[in-house]
Motif scaffolding. Structure first.
Motif, short mmCIF file in Angstrom:
data_model
loop_
_atom_site.label_atom_id
_atom_site.label_comp_id
_atom_site.label_asym_id
_atom_site.label_seq_id
_atom_site.Cartn_x
_atom_site.Cartn_y
_atom_site.Cartn_z
N CYS A 43 -67.08 11.22 -25.83
CA CYS A 43 -67.25 12.47 -26.56
C CYS A 43 -68.61 12.55 -27.25
O CYS A 43 -69.13 13.65 -27.47
CB CYS A 43 -66.12 12.66 -27.57
N THR A 98 -68.87 14.11 -21.39
CA THR A 98 -67.80 15.01 -21.84
C THR A 98 -67.68 16.18 -20.88
O THR A 98 -66.57 16.53 -20.43
CB THR A 98 -68.09 15.52 -23.25
N LYS A 99 -68.80 16.81 -20.57
CA LYS A 99 -68.78 17.99 -19.74
C LYS A 99 -68.39 17.66 -18.29
O LYS A 99 -67.74 18.47 -17.62
CB LYS A 99 -70.14 18.69 -19.80
N LEU A 144 -64.58 17.47 -18.48
CA LEU A 144 -64.02 18.81 -18.62
C LEU A 144 -64.11 19.57 -17.29
O LEU A 144 -63.15 20.23 -16.87
CB LEU A 144 -64.77 19.57 -19.71
N ILE A 197 -61.62 22.62 -16.95
CA ILE A 197 -61.60 23.16 -18.31
C ILE A 197 -62.93 23.86 -18.54
O ILE A 197 -63.98 23.22 -18.49
CB ILE A 197 -61.36 22.05 -19.34
N ASN A 237 -66.43 25.22 -19.47
CA ASN A 237 -67.51 24.85 -20.38
C ASN A 237 -68.80 25.37 -19.77
O ASN A 237 -68.87 25.63 -18.57
CB ASN A 237 -67.55 23.33 -20.59
N ALA A 259 -58.44 20.02 -23.61
CA ALA A 259 -59.60 19.15 -23.83
C ALA A 259 -59.20 17.90 -24.60
O ALA A 259 -59.62 16.79 -24.27
CB ALA A 259 -60.68 19.93 -24.59
N HIS A 263 -57.09 15.60 -22.09
CA HIS A 263 -57.81 15.05 -20.94
C HIS A 263 -58.95 14.12 -21.35
O HIS A 263 -59.35 13.25 -20.56
CB HIS A 263 -58.33 16.18 -20.06
N ILE A 299 -65.34 25.52 -23.81
CA ILE A 299 -65.57 24.40 -24.72
C ILE A 299 -67.07 24.11 -24.81
O ILE A 299 -67.74 23.99 -23.79
CB ILE A 299 -64.85 23.13 -24.23
#
Length: 356
Positions: A115, A121-122, A125, A130, A132, A274, A277, A298
């Motif tokens: 994170c 992180t991306k 995601l 998810i 972003n 988020a 996962h 996100i």
């Protein structure tokens, strides 16, 4: 229970640093180096909250922390230590505690490391579909993919608390982009993350709990129209730490945010996904922004959220907790309770309460 509060206390000047920190801090340090650390008032407020139901000891997360944890052997560590150097800095105390087999609140070292790394992180995601903003990691503006349209947002890849995200981070052409890429490289010795700029409303969402039972607290909207005239519509370092002061706080937050029920559910579901996962535990704050079509995406995930105690300090996690009817101590103890349930320490936690 005996709970140790693990923290990093902010320092104003190099002369204020303890010897154990000075051993590490041998190079020129950026102005915002300690922006993620907590002031003494916050540390005391968290300690007092924990002390309402538990025996509390304090351990500063410096080079002497391992020996202190080993000697104290607490039932639980309330971890809010941010670390100082390297992409693993938020993972260092939890990894140390796992070596010592001491349970702690919050996410594990892997999740904390991921994170903090915005690129990783991306990627996760995106893998889980998810939403972003479109992204690329760059050193040179000439490498910007052709499908990116200006403006774009430039961020350090491995920083939190809006470090390195200044009012100039929203760039409108290749020249401005290269200036910001150079600024990130020179200031933080790391490549920059370049993101598609989302032009819609911005929110931050506090979560407490675990798994599918995680509780989403009232959503906070960040009203960027309240920024000083001429400022870019981003929640920058200046907006968070310079323009918004206790003496003259910006009226920048609305909590609960005024949202249509369908949009509120979409934001809450997005944040839960988020949280799950990425492997977050016990608590987290997720930043969300709407795209041009009004769909939430996100933009940041922070598993070590800031918890400044006084309302005029405009700290978003406590603000959401107050809107949910939780006092500051109740908020802190809710995190402890979530960790105890996850760790199967409920009986020990409940037995201690009966003794009070």
């Amino acid at each position: 229970m005996h709970i140790v509060l693990s923290f990093n206390q902010s320092v104003a000047e190099e002369d204020d640093q303890p010897p154990s920190l000075k051993q590490l801090n041998t190079q020129h340090t950026p102005q915002d180096l300690y922006a993620e650390w907590d002031d003494i008032e916050t540390i005391q407020a968290v300690a007092e909250a924990l002390g309402q139901e538990h025996q509390v000891s304090l351990v500063n997360a410096d080079l002497d922390a391992f020996a202190k944890f080993r000697a104290l052997r607490p039932d639980l560590v309330f971890n809010m230590a941010e670390g100082l150097y390297g992409g693993s800095r938020e993972s260092q105390i939890p990894a140390m505690l796992e070596m010592l087999q001491i349970p702690y609140t919050g996410s594990d070292p892997v999740t904390l490391g991921i994170c903090l790394d915005k690129l990783r992180t991306k990627e996760i995601l995106t893998f889980h579909q998810i939403p972003n903003p479109a992204f690329v990691q760059l050193r040179h503006a000439s490498d910007l993919p052709v499908h990116f349209n200006f403006p774009v947002l430039v961020k350090p890849t491995l920083e939190g608390s809006s470090k390195g995200i200044t009012d100039k981070s929203l760039v409108h052409n290749a020249m401005e982009l290269q200036i910001q890429l150079d600024s990130v490289w020179s200031g933080y010795q790391q490549p920059a993350l370049v993101e598609e700029f989302l032009c819609g409303r911005e929110f931050t969402v506090a979560l407490i709990g675990n798994g599918t039972a995680v509780q989403v607290l009232p959503i906070v909207e960040i009203d960027l129209s309240t920024l000083p005239a001429g400022a870019n519509p981003i929640y920058s370092y200046e907006a968070k730490w310079l323009w918004d002061t206790e003496i003259a706080p910006l009226q920048i937050f609305h909590c609960p945010a005024q949202l249509e029920p369908l949009l509120q559910r979409k934001i809450e579901d997005l944040c839960r996904k988020a949280f799950i996962h990425l492997g977050c535990r016990d608590w987290c704050r997720v930043d969300v922004r709407l795209d041009a079509s009004g769909h939430p995406q996100i933009i940041e995930v922070n598993p070590l959220p800031g918890v400044l105690p006084r309302p005029e300090q405009n700290s978003c996690f406590p603000k959401a907790a107050r809107a949910a009817g939780l006092s500051y101590p109740e908020m802190i103890l809710s995190v402890v309770n979530a960790a105890c349930e996850r760790l199967d320490l409920v009986e020990k936690n409940d037995a201690h309460r009966c003794l009070l």
